[in-house]
Scaffold this motif. Structure first.
Motif, mmCIF file in Angstrom:
data_model
loop_
_atom_site.group_PDB
_atom_site.id
_atom_site.type_symbol
_atom_site.label_atom_id
_atom_site.label_comp_id
_atom_site.label_asym_id
_atom_site.label_seq_id
_atom_site.Cartn_x
_atom_site.Cartn_y
_atom_site.Cartn_z
ATOM 1 N N ILE A 7 6.763 -0.799 8.147
ATOM 2 C CA ILE A 7 6.757 0.569 6.994
ATOM 3 C C ILE A 7 7.204 1.595 7.711
ATOM 4 N N ASP A 8 8.255 2.537 6.732
ATOM 5 C CA ASP A 8 8.701 3.726 7.332
ATOM 6 C C ASP A 8 7.588 4.712 7.504
ATOM 7 N N THR A 9 7.801 5.873 8.442
ATOM 8 C CA THR A 9 7.024 6.729 9.019
ATOM 9 C C THR A 9 6.469 7.781 7.635
ATOM 10 N N GLN A 10 7.442 7.983 6.848
ATOM 11 C CA GLN A 10 7.251 8.668 5.712
ATOM 12 C C GLN A 10 6.216 8.012 4.612
ATOM 13 N N THR A 11 6.417 6.800 4.402
ATOM 14 C CA THR A 11 5.469 5.949 3.612
ATOM 15 C C THR A 11 4.066 5.921 4.392
ATOM 16 N N LEU A 12 3.947 5.711 5.648
ATOM 17 C CA LEU A 12 2.822 5.766 6.391
ATOM 18 C C LEU A 12 1.968 6.832 6.392
ATOM 19 N N LEU A 13 2.902 8.008 6.499
ATOM 20 C CA LEU A 13 1.984 9.265 6.461
ATOM 21 C C LEU A 13 1.378 9.666 5.188
ATOM 22 N N ALA A 14 2.259 9.123 3.961
ATOM 23 C CA ALA A 14 1.646 9.362 2.738
ATOM 24 C C ALA A 14 0.646 8.605 2.452
ATOM 25 N N PHE A 15 0.388 7.231 2.945
ATOM 26 C CA PHE A 15 -0.472 6.527 2.883
ATOM 27 C C PHE A 15 -1.755 6.993 3.470
ATOM 28 N N PHE A 16 -1.476 7.408 4.810
ATOM 29 C CA PHE A 16 -2.841 7.938 5.880
ATOM 30 C C PHE A 16 -3.504 9.295 5.111
ATOM 31 N N SER A 17 -2.853 10.378 4.399
ATOM 32 C CA SER A 17 -2.969 11.393 3.880
ATOM 33 C C SER A 17 -3.882 10.974 2.468
ATOM 34 N N THR A 18 -3.367 10.038 1.775
ATOM 35 C CA THR A 18 -4.262 9.613 0.639
ATOM 36 C C THR A 18 -5.432 8.886 1.029
ATOM 37 N N ALA A 19 -5.402 8.069 2.320
ATOM 38 C CA ALA A 19 -6.728 7.481 2.507
ATOM 39 C C ALA A 19 -7.543 8.444 3.066
ATOM 40 N N MET A 20 -7.223 9.630 3.858
ATOM 41 C CA MET A 20 -8.264 10.694 4.141
ATOM 42 C C MET A 20 -8.949 11.370 2.903
ATOM 43 N N LEU A 21 -8.062 11.531 2.021
ATOM 44 C CA LEU A 21 -8.649 12.085 0.655
ATOM 45 C C LEU A 21 -9.695 11.134 0.096
ATOM 46 N N LEU A 22 -9.467 9.874 0.013
ATOM 47 C CA LEU A 22 -10.355 8.721 -0.350
ATOM 48 C C LEU A 22 -11.515 8.700 0.337
ATOM 49 N N ALA A 23 -11.463 8.765 1.720
ATOM 50 C CA ALA A 23 -12.537 8.729 2.499
ATOM 51 C C ALA A 23 -13.516 10.026 2.262
ATOM 52 N N LEU A 24 -13.011 11.145 1.842
ATOM 53 C CA LEU A 24 -13.665 12.448 1.777
ATOM 54 C C LEU A 24 -14.427 12.227 0.363
ATOM 55 N N ALA A 25 -13.811 11.616 -0.773
ATOM 56 C CA ALA A 25 -14.702 11.405 -1.900
ATOM 57 C C ALA A 25 -15.762 11.070 -2.073
ATOM 58 N N PRO A 26 -16.821 11.559 -2.591
ATOM 59 C CA PRO A 26 -18.282 10.685 -2.505
ATOM 60 C C PRO A 26 -18.211 9.156 -3.015
ATOM 61 N N GLY A 27 -18.540 8.481 -2.058
ATOM 62 C CA GLY A 27 -18.758 7.181 -2.432
ATOM 63 C C GLY A 27 -19.925 6.377 -1.446
ATOM 64 N N PRO A 28 -20.130 5.050 -1.974
ATOM 65 C CA PRO A 28 -21.236 4.282 -1.295
ATOM 66 C C PRO A 28 -21.092 4.491 0.482
ATOM 67 N N ASP A 29 -19.893 4.473 1.020
ATOM 68 C CA ASP A 29 -20.013 4.341 2.354
ATOM 69 C C ASP A 29 -20.200 5.602 3.142
ATOM 70 N N ASN A 30 -19.645 6.585 2.566
ATOM 71 C CA ASN A 30 -19.688 8.067 3.247
ATOM 72 C C ASN A 30 -21.153 8.431 3.057
ATOM 73 N N LEU A 31 -21.794 8.005 1.752
ATOM 74 C CA LEU A 31 -23.107 8.614 1.608
ATOM 75 C C LEU A 31 -24.161 7.822 2.534
ATOM 76 N N PHE A 32 -23.640 6.613 2.725
ATOM 77 C CA PHE A 32 -24.401 5.823 3.625
ATOM 78 C C PHE A 32 -24.526 6.188 5.017
ATOM 79 N N VAL A 33 -23.406 6.564 5.447
ATOM 80 C CA VAL A 33 -22.994 7.181 7.034
ATOM 81 C C VAL A 33 -23.861 8.542 6.988
ATOM 82 N N MET A 34 -23.821 9.298 5.875
ATOM 83 C CA MET A 34 -24.680 10.499 5.976
ATOM 84 C C MET A 34 -25.993 10.250 5.884
ATOM 85 N N ALA A 35 -26.523 9.407 5.201
ATOM 86 C CA ALA A 35 -28.167 9.117 5.094
ATOM 87 C C ALA A 35 -28.167 8.775 6.652
#
Length: 208
Positions: free
Chosen positions: A2-30
């Protein structure tokens, strides 16, 4: 590859998804608030190990089987919901032990790590999400699709480690004050139990 630009775009999206409230991050928080920063970190390691499994499942086509099979989906989400209810019961009992000067036994890092793995692997929605999300950033013209899925999965895991690690530090620090007081510790454990029950219901009612 995968080219670097696509990988950076994916990584940025993944960071935002990890920040969005969901089962896994609520589990970690608890877990962090209830058991401390290190607990959240080891739970995060377990969750990320589970993500390795989901990545391989997508790369090898196993996730498509879960999507096609109502039975496989139901069995997985049922197991995950029952496990969360088990954790809720443990947290509720720990809240009862917090009366007076008694404290619930501390969980080992190995037990916390295993909690993260089971929590992640028994959630079929993660595999289905990867099955829909990863192919958007892969291109057959750039080589092996399996290799690209593994590369994207690794980038998603790195984003998860960064975000969930920060959540562990913040929630663990916040929970430290509560853990000093038996009464506050009871409230903290009962709150964690309520979060686990909510996550179990959400998983049990989820659909493909």
């Amino acid at each position: 590859m995968i080219d670097t630009q696509t990988l950076l775009a994916f990584f940025s999206t993944a960071m935002l998804l990890a920040l969005a409230p969901g089962p896994d991050n609520l589990f970690v928080m608890a877990q962090s608030a209830q058991n401390g920063r290190a607990a959240g970190i080891f739970v995060t390691f377990g969750l990320c190990t589970g993500l390795v499994g989901h990545t391989v499942a997508v790369a090898l086509g196993l996730a498509a089987v879960v999507r096609a099979s109502a039975l496989a989906f139901t069995v997985l989400k049922g197991a995950g919901a029952l496990y969360l209810l088990h954790l809720a019961w443990q947290a509720w009992r720990a809240g009862g032990m917090a009366d007076g000067d008694g404290q619930a036994p501390r969980l080992s890092f190995g037990a916390l790590y295993r909690r993260g793995i089971v929590m992640n692997l028994t959630n079929p929605k993660v595999s289905l999400f990867f099955l829909a999300f990863l192919p958007q950033f892969a291109d057959p013209r750039h080589g092996s699709m399996v290799a690209q899925f593994l590369q994207l999965g690794a980038a998603f895991i790195l984003a998860t480690l960064v975000v969930f690690g920060l959540i562990s530090l913040l929630a663990g620090g916040f929970g430290e004050w509560f853990r000093r007081s038996p009464a506050a510790r009871k409230v903290l454990n009962r709150t964690a139990a309520a979060i686990f029950v909510g996550l179990a219901l959400k998983l049990a009612l989820s659909e493909r």
